[in-house]
Design a protein around this motif. Structure first.
Motif, PDB file in Angstrom:
ATOM      1  N   GLY A  60     139.069   4.534  74.959  1.00 28.02           N
ATOM      2  CA  GLY A  60     138.800   4.600  76.410  1.00 28.02           C
ATOM      3  C   GLY A  60     138.151   5.890  76.851  1.00 28.02           C
ATOM      4  O   GLY A  60     138.349   6.343  77.984  1.00 28.02           O
ATOM      5  N   VAL A  61     137.356   6.511  75.957  1.00 29.79           N
ATOM      6  CA  VAL A  61     136.723   7.791  76.295  1.00 29.79           C
ATOM      7  C   VAL A  61     135.419   7.532  77.053  1.00 29.79           C
ATOM      8  O   VAL A  61     134.406   7.111  76.476  1.00 29.79           O
ATOM      9  CB  VAL A  61     136.459   8.630  75.024  1.00 29.79           C
ATOM     10  CG1 VAL A  61     135.736   9.928  75.382  1.00 29.79           C
ATOM     11  CG2 VAL A  61     137.771   8.946  74.310  1.00 29.79           C
ATOM     12  N   ARG A  62     135.437   7.740  78.354  1.00 28.24           N
ATOM     13  CA  ARG A  62     134.261   7.567  79.212  1.00 28.24           C
ATOM     14  C   ARG A  62     134.514   8.331  80.512  1.00 28.24           C
ATOM     15  O   ARG A  62     135.602   8.862  80.730  1.00 28.24           O
ATOM     16  CB  ARG A  62     133.998   6.091  79.501  1.00 28.24           C
ATOM     17  CG  ARG A  62     135.170   5.386  80.169  1.00 28.24           C
ATOM     18  CD  ARG A  62     134.931   3.894  80.380  1.00 28.24           C
ATOM     19  NE  ARG A  62     133.997   3.607  81.432  1.00 28.24           N
ATOM     20  CZ  ARG A  62     132.787   3.063  81.252  1.00 28.24           C
ATOM     21  NH1 ARG A  62     132.363   2.748  80.051  1.00 28.24           N
ATOM     22  NH2 ARG A  62     132.011   2.829  82.270  1.00 28.24           N
ATOM     23  N   ARG A  63     133.515   8.371  81.375  1.00 29.46           N
ATOM     24  CA  ARG A  63     133.677   9.032  82.679  1.00 29.46           C
ATOM     25  C   ARG A  63     134.366   8.050  83.640  1.00 29.46           C
ATOM     26  O   ARG A  63     133.862   6.945  83.859  1.00 29.46           O
ATOM     27  CB  ARG A  63     132.302   9.426  83.225  1.00 29.46           C
ATOM     28  CG  ARG A  63     132.347  10.087  84.613  1.00 29.46           C
ATOM     29  CD  ARG A  63     130.962  10.544  85.108  1.00 29.46           C
ATOM     30  NE  ARG A  63     130.239  11.273  84.101  1.00 29.46           N
ATOM     31  CZ  ARG A  63     130.537  12.518  83.718  1.00 29.46           C
ATOM     32  NH1 ARG A  63     131.552  13.143  84.283  1.00 29.46           N
ATOM     33  NH2 ARG A  63     129.840  13.103  82.783  1.00 29.46           N
ATOM     34  N   TYR A  64     135.508   8.452  84.162  1.00 33.84           N
ATOM     35  CA  TYR A  64     136.188   7.649  85.186  1.00 33.84           C
ATOM     36  C   TYR A  64     135.961   8.247  86.579  1.00 33.84           C
ATOM     37  O   TYR A  64     135.689   7.517  87.521  1.00 33.84           O
ATOM     38  CB  TYR A  64     137.695   7.571  84.898  1.00 33.84           C
ATOM     39  CG  TYR A  64     138.019   6.836  83.616  1.00 33.84           C
ATOM     40  CD1 TYR A  64     138.066   5.447  83.571  1.00 33.84           C
ATOM     41  CD2 TYR A  64     138.253   7.532  82.437  1.00 33.84           C
ATOM     42  CE1 TYR A  64     138.342   4.775  82.393  1.00 33.84           C
ATOM     43  CE2 TYR A  64     138.535   6.870  81.259  1.00 33.84           C
ATOM     44  CZ  TYR A  64     138.574   5.494  81.236  1.00 33.84           C
ATOM     45  OH  TYR A  64     138.840   4.833  80.070  1.00 33.84           O
ATOM     46  N   GLY A  65     136.074   9.585  86.677  1.00 35.62           N
ATOM     47  CA  GLY A  65     135.898  10.221  87.986  1.00 35.62           C
ATOM     48  C   GLY A  65     137.180  10.163  88.811  1.00 35.62           C
ATOM     49  O   GLY A  65     137.993   9.254  88.620  1.00 35.62           O
TER      50      GLY A  65
END
Ligand SMILES: Nc1ncnc2c1ncn2[C@@H]1O[C@H](COP(=O)(O)OP(=O)(O)O)[C@@H](O)[C@H]1O
Ligand SMILES: CC(=O)OP(=O)(O)O
Ligand SMILES: [Mg+2]
Length: 381
Positions: free
Chosen positions: A156-161
């Motif tokens: 789940g490594v991504r940009r969430y913000g």
């Protein structure tokens, strides 16, 4: 459902803020904050929430009040699962608990708030409003990190913000200030509180933001580093002999303005700068340099910028930060009026000159109103 009031709980790492909002008449019959959780008489978040319930009950506004329609909870991390507010069930609580590793400072407190409120009023609808939700529209090109795709997806490594309710509220309020429909306006929102983040909002839709997998990435914050070469972490580990937990604490709690000069409060930094303090001056300069880099980057992301909005504790109150962040940007169509910038007001206002192509504004955020509105809409849907 007949009540018209919503209790909003914003449980942070060391505080619980609450507000009771009446959606029928716009009034706020109660609000307060329990601070320094874990340091003194308030042992933990459960104790803090009991104190909130007692304070409300003492005013005749307890959780048993028939006028209460729902409780709205700020939840910081919603992962990819939650892109909209969610009616809280056992299953929703379990999902929020699964996201704790991605927001270890925030989600545990949010879960405790939900559990205590549900125990006190099991029959009352409760809604989770996620900091990440407004950013779920960010396109893949901006949301993905350039690492191995399978590894990124597995963990789940991504940009969430984060700060999404604030970015949503402020971008809409900025359009309203300009007398335009949000769909017509491209805005850079600068949420500068203790935590700080920037976002690029195109026609009301978020297309980029500075916080990432966790609230650590991006701008220089009160105690967080923001952007750093990830290899610094390997270096501190291999050569510096620091543990993963020690580095985590360093970057989240002993960095940013506090790490640079010993103070995380912009008021204190301003005072020290006035006395010629070099460390405070350098901390301020680094903070401003990072902020300007993001303004430039998001100008390129948006192509056409109609407005730049300053919000949260620093953004709303520090004329010095706004002045330094916007200085010498006439080539970008940005011109701040010194007199307007120095004024103070509790409502949204322009600080740019009449001839500035980009409208620069101070727009007080209202995360509680946004959470209450989303909560009320969901329980009445
Ligand atoms: N008058 C002021 N001038 C400059 N900075 C201020 C002023 N008032 C508050 N701040 C800054 O705002 C910060 C808190 O912002 P806030 O949005 O309330 O943060 P959070 O919600 O993350 O706790 C303080 O740490 C301080 O740096
Ligand atoms: C997500 C986040 O950084 O929140 P805060 O600014 O309240 O710490
Ligand atoms: Mg805040």
């Amino acid at each position: 459902m007949n009540g018209s009031r919503v209790l909003v709980l914003n449980s942070g790492s060391s505080s619980v803020k609450y507000q009771l909002l009446d959606m029928a008449d716009g009034s706020r019959p109660a609000s307060g904050i329990v601070e320094r959780i874990g340091e003194g008489p308030v042992a933990d978040h459960a104790a803090a929430l009991k104190q909130v319930a007692d304070e409300l009950a003492a005013q005749g506004l307890g959780l048993d009040s028939p006028e209460l329609a729902a409780v709205g909870h700020r939840v910081v991390h919603g992962g990819t699962r939650f892109t909209e507010p969610a009616l809280i069930t056992d299953e929703v609580v379990e999902e929020i608990e699964k996201l704790i590793p991605l927001a270890p400072l925030h989600n545990p407190a949010n879960v405790t708030g939900i559990k205590v409120a549900r125990a006190l009023r099991p029959d009352l609808p409760q809604v989770a409003v996620f900091d990440t939700a407004f950013h779920s529209t960010i396109p893949e090109a901006a949301a993905r990190y350039a690492i191995d795709v399978a590894t990124a997806d597995r963990w789940g490594v991504r940009r969430y913000g984060f700060h999404g309710t604030s970015h949503a509220y402020v971008s809409r309020a900025t359009a309203a200030l300009l007398g335009k429909d949000p769909a017509e306006v491209n805005t850079i929102v600068l949420h500068l509180g203790n935590g700080a983040s920037a976002s690029a909002v195109r026609g009301g839709v978020c297309v980029e933001t500075s916080m990432g997998l966790t609230p650590l990435e991006g701008l220089v914050m009160g105690t967080r580093s923001g952007d750093i070469d990830p290899a610094a972490i390997f270096h501190l580990s291999r050569v510096g002999g620091m543990s993963t937990d020690a580095i985590d604490t360093l970057l989240n709690k002993a960095s940013g303005l506090a790490g640079l000069c010993g103070d995380n409060d912009m008021r204190e930094i301003g005072r020290r700068m006035g006395e010629g303090d070099q460390a405070a001056q350098l901390a301020f300069d680094i903070y401003i340099h990072r902020l300007r880099k993001y303004v430039g980057a998001y100008t390129a992301v948006l192509g056409r910028v109609d407005a730049i909005a300053f919000t949260a504790g620093v953004g709303e109150n520090s004329a010095a930060v706004r002045e330094a962040a916007m200085r010498d940007l006439t080539a970008f169509g940005i011109e701040v009026d010194g007199v307007r910038n120095a004024l103070r007001s509790a409502t949204a206002r322009l600080i740019s000159t009449e001839s500035s192509r980009v409208a620069v504004a101070v727009v007080p955020t209202d995360e509680e109103l946004e959470i209450a509105g989303q909560t009320f809409d969901l329980v009445n849907a």
